[in-house]
Design an enzyme around this catalytic site. Structure first.
Site, short mmCIF file in Angstrom:
data_model
loop_
_atom_site.label_atom_id
_atom_site.label_comp_id
_atom_site.label_asym_id
_atom_site.label_seq_id
_atom_site.Cartn_x
_atom_site.Cartn_y
_atom_site.Cartn_z
NE ARG A 43 -47.04 -8.85 -1.23
CZ ARG A 43 -47.10 -7.96 -0.53
NH1 ARG A 43 -48.25 -7.18 -0.25
NH2 ARG A 43 -46.01 -7.41 0.13
CG ASP B 276 -39.53 -1.69 -3.62
OD1 ASP B 276 -38.95 -0.94 -2.79
OD2 ASP B 276 -40.10 -2.88 -3.09
NE ARG C 294 -52.38 10.79 -36.80
CZ ARG C 294 -52.13 10.20 -38.22
NH1 ARG C 294 -53.31 10.37 -38.94
NH2 ARG C 294 -51.02 9.48 -38.13
C1 UD1 Z 1 -36.74 -4.33 5.26
C2 UD1 Z 1 -36.40 -4.13 6.58
C3 UD1 Z 1 -37.35 -3.66 7.62
C4 UD1 Z 1 -38.04 -2.48 7.16
C5 UD1 Z 1 -38.73 -2.51 5.79
C6 UD1 Z 1 -39.26 -1.27 5.13
C7 UD1 Z 1 -34.53 -5.56 6.72
C8 UD1 Z 1 -33.95 -6.84 7.16
N1 UD1 Z 1 -35.84 -5.24 7.04
O1 UD1 Z 1 -37.90 -5.20 5.35
O2 UD1 Z 1 -37.07 -3.25 8.79
O3 UD1 Z 1 -39.07 -2.02 7.96
O4 UD1 Z 1 -37.65 -3.17 4.87
O5 UD1 Z 1 -39.92 -1.59 3.98
O6 UD1 Z 1 -33.94 -5.16 5.99
N2 UD1 Z 1 -33.95 -6.70 -1.60
C9 UD1 Z 1 -32.88 -7.14 -2.49
N3 UD1 Z 1 -32.07 -8.22 -2.01
C10 UD1 Z 1 -32.54 -9.23 -0.98
C11 UD1 Z 1 -33.93 -8.85 -0.32
C12 UD1 Z 1 -34.33 -7.49 -0.63
O7 UD1 Z 1 -32.53 -6.45 -3.30
O8 UD1 Z 1 -31.99 -10.26 -0.76
C13 UD1 Z 1 -34.83 -5.36 -1.87
C14 UD1 Z 1 -36.17 -5.56 -2.29
O9 UD1 Z 1 -36.23 -5.96 -3.54
C15 UD1 Z 1 -36.55 -4.44 -1.94
C16 UD1 Z 1 -35.96 -3.93 -0.81
O10 UD1 Z 1 -34.88 -4.85 -0.73
O11 UD1 Z 1 -36.64 -3.34 -2.60
C17 UD1 Z 1 -36.44 -4.13 0.68
O12 UD1 Z 1 -36.74 -5.61 0.62
P1 UD1 Z 1 -38.02 -6.11 1.43
O13 UD1 Z 1 -38.11 -7.55 1.47
O14 UD1 Z 1 -39.17 -5.67 1.01
O15 UD1 Z 1 -37.85 -5.72 3.00
P2 UD1 Z 1 -38.02 -6.37 4.14
O16 UD1 Z 1 -36.82 -7.43 4.35
O17 UD1 Z 1 -39.45 -7.06 4.32
#
Ligand code: UD1
Ligand code: MG
Length: 472
Positions: A16, A110, A351
């Protein structure tokens, strides 16, 4: 104290953001998001930090070089997660590096604004024995994992939004994505994760129910400040967190007594060119008007006043100096200094290597580069001073310039004390104007002049009496 090993999830793409740059390298206050998170590891005095990379891994890893060295002396490692099969799968990649005597603190690359005190409290809640989750209550919890508690209030598990039923979706306490967990327990739970869920992902959050089943206490450390766990997913969220961060900085300065006209219109940033940290050191009674941007290391002495809309980078401004609106000061690497009681601007440009003494006056549309100006020297209008050494009390006229560049090399101009340079002069370097001398307006000076001399170098004026212009 149990040693801390920080695990930073940074493999996600950040679709996004619609940017070529990996999301965790987007900048907040001039600093990559991931560096803010690494700072947290430093504040916690972590033993190590392991960054889990995937999308843009090479770029992300390169951008971390040096980040650890600046503040912390933790051991920095990287593991690759390819493909990205969920947060549990991400943390699983760190297992070969996990040491059983440590507490793992899971962070996201992030989520930049978590405060050190919050993380310390979370680690304390884990106590090297328990699973501690950082939670927050959101009016709109859509998309987040919900905290499931039993009738007694004890945490039983986390259910992801997509897997939750209506009753569970009504829960407003959510998992922040941040936890502290004894590494030896985490290792065992990760090995048991499956992807049997709505998203077909390995959910890190499934370890909560495993802990409960294993009789390991799960504690929720609940905070009220949602900004601390807010992630960046879009340019709008990035800008919102930028404002929140800047407001925090502004408030801290105001608590020290700095008078900001509007804390909502203030910015302090790292210097993206050099990586120098944004730091603003202020003496007593400093006033800063609206919409000023400070970059890198800036010092403002006692009683300094900064007008509206100034950009000031890598500069030292001494006590009592007044910087009028729309002034641009950028010391880059060499730095720029403004002496006590100096008056700069409006619309002035300083500068690198501009070194101005006490009571120097620099007026509108005057540019100063790699030049020293001794106490009381003035250049008030439309002028250029480059590679010049200007003596005390020199008055440098409107529209005058130093011609410092011959097309190949730069040369110095020396203007000794008490010289008066008229308007619209060109001083062709290398050249020296002797002390107390005067240069007539409109002169192009190519040879050095003796002290006390009047030098005029321009076409002699011719006036023809009663001249009649040609007629049609
Ligand atoms: C996750 C949590 C959720 C929580 C939310 C808070 C899980 C399954 N869920 O949601 O309970 O409320 O965070 O923001 O953990 N990332 C990786 N590798 C992956 C997937 C994600 O490095 O395979 C990283 C993403 O880049 C990000 C972070 O992990 O920095 C969280 O991933 P994101 O997809 O935002 O979180 P959710 O799974 O939606
Ligand atoms: Mg996800």
């Amino acid at each position: 104290m149990t040693p801390l090993d920080i695990l930073i999830m940074a493999a996600g793409k950040g679709t996004r953001m619609k940017s070529r740059l990996p999301k965790v390298l987007q900048r907040l206050a001039g600093r990559p998001l991931l560096h803010h998170v690494l700072d947290q590891a430093a504040h916690l005095q972590a033993r190590s930090a392991i960054v889990i990379t995937g999308h843009g891994a090479i770029e992300v890893e390169a951008a971390c070089a040096g980040a650890a060295g600046t503040d912390g002396n933790f051991d920095l490692k990287f593991v690759r997660q390819e493909p990205q099969l969920g947060t549990g799968h991400a943390v699983l990649q760190t297992v070969p590096h996990l040491r059983d005597d440590g507490t793992a603190v899971v962070l996201s690359g992030d989520v930049p604004l978590t405060q050190a005190d919050t993380l310390r409290a979370l680690v304390a809640a884990s106590g090297g024995e328990q699973l501690a989750l950082l939670t927050v209550t959101l009016p709109d919890p859509t998309g987040y994992g919900r905290i499931l508690r039993n009738a007694g209030g004890a945490v039983q598990g986390i259910v992801e939004h997509k897997d939750a039923n209506d009753a569970q979706r009504a829960i407003t306490e959510i998992y922040s994505g941040i936890m502290a967990v004894p590494a030896r327990l985490l290792r065992g739970w990760l090995a048991r994760l499956t992807n049997d869920n709505a998203q077909g992902e390995y959910y890190l959050t499934d370890i909560v129910a495993m802990a409960v089943a294993d009789g390991v206490p799960v504690v929720a450390h609940h905070i009220t400040d949602a900004l601390q766990v807010a992630g960046v997913n879009s340019p709008l969220q990035l800008a919102e967190l930028e404002r929140a961060h800047q407001l925090r900085t502004a408030r801290a300065l105001m608590e020290q007594g700095v008078r900001l006209a509007d804390p909502a219109r203030f910015d302090l940033r790292d210097d993206t060119r050099t990586g120098v940290r944004g730091e603003l050191l202020c003496g007593q009674d400093v006033e800063i008007d609206v919409n000023c941007v400070f970059t890198g290391q800036v010092e403002l002495g006692e009683g300094v006043s900064i007008g509206a809309h100034c950009c000031i980078a890598n500069a030292r401004i001494a006590a009592g100096a007044v910087i009028h609106p729309y002034t641009h000061i950028d010391g880059e690497k060499a730095g720029a200094t403004v002496g006590e009681g100096a008056l700069i601007g409006p619309f002035a440009r300083l500068r690198p290597g501009a070194q101005l003494g006490r009571e120097v006056h620099i007026g509108n549309f005057v540019e100063v580069k790699n030049s020293t100006m001794a106490d009381g020297a003035k250049a008030n209008h439309l002028a250029y001073l480059g590679d010049a050494t200007v003596g005390e009390r020199v008055n440098y006229g409107a529209g005058s310039i130093t011609a410092n560049y011959d097309g190949a090399n730069k040369h110095r101009t020396v203007i000794e004390a008490d010289v008066h340079v008229g308007s619209n002069c060109v001083l062709v370097a290398p050249v020296t104007i002797g002390a107390g001398g005067t240069v007539g307006g409109g002169s192009t000076i190519t040879k050095s002049t003796a002290p006390g001399a009047l030098s005029v170098a321009r076409g002699k004026q011719v006036s023809i009496a009663n001249w009649s212009r040609p007629k049609k």
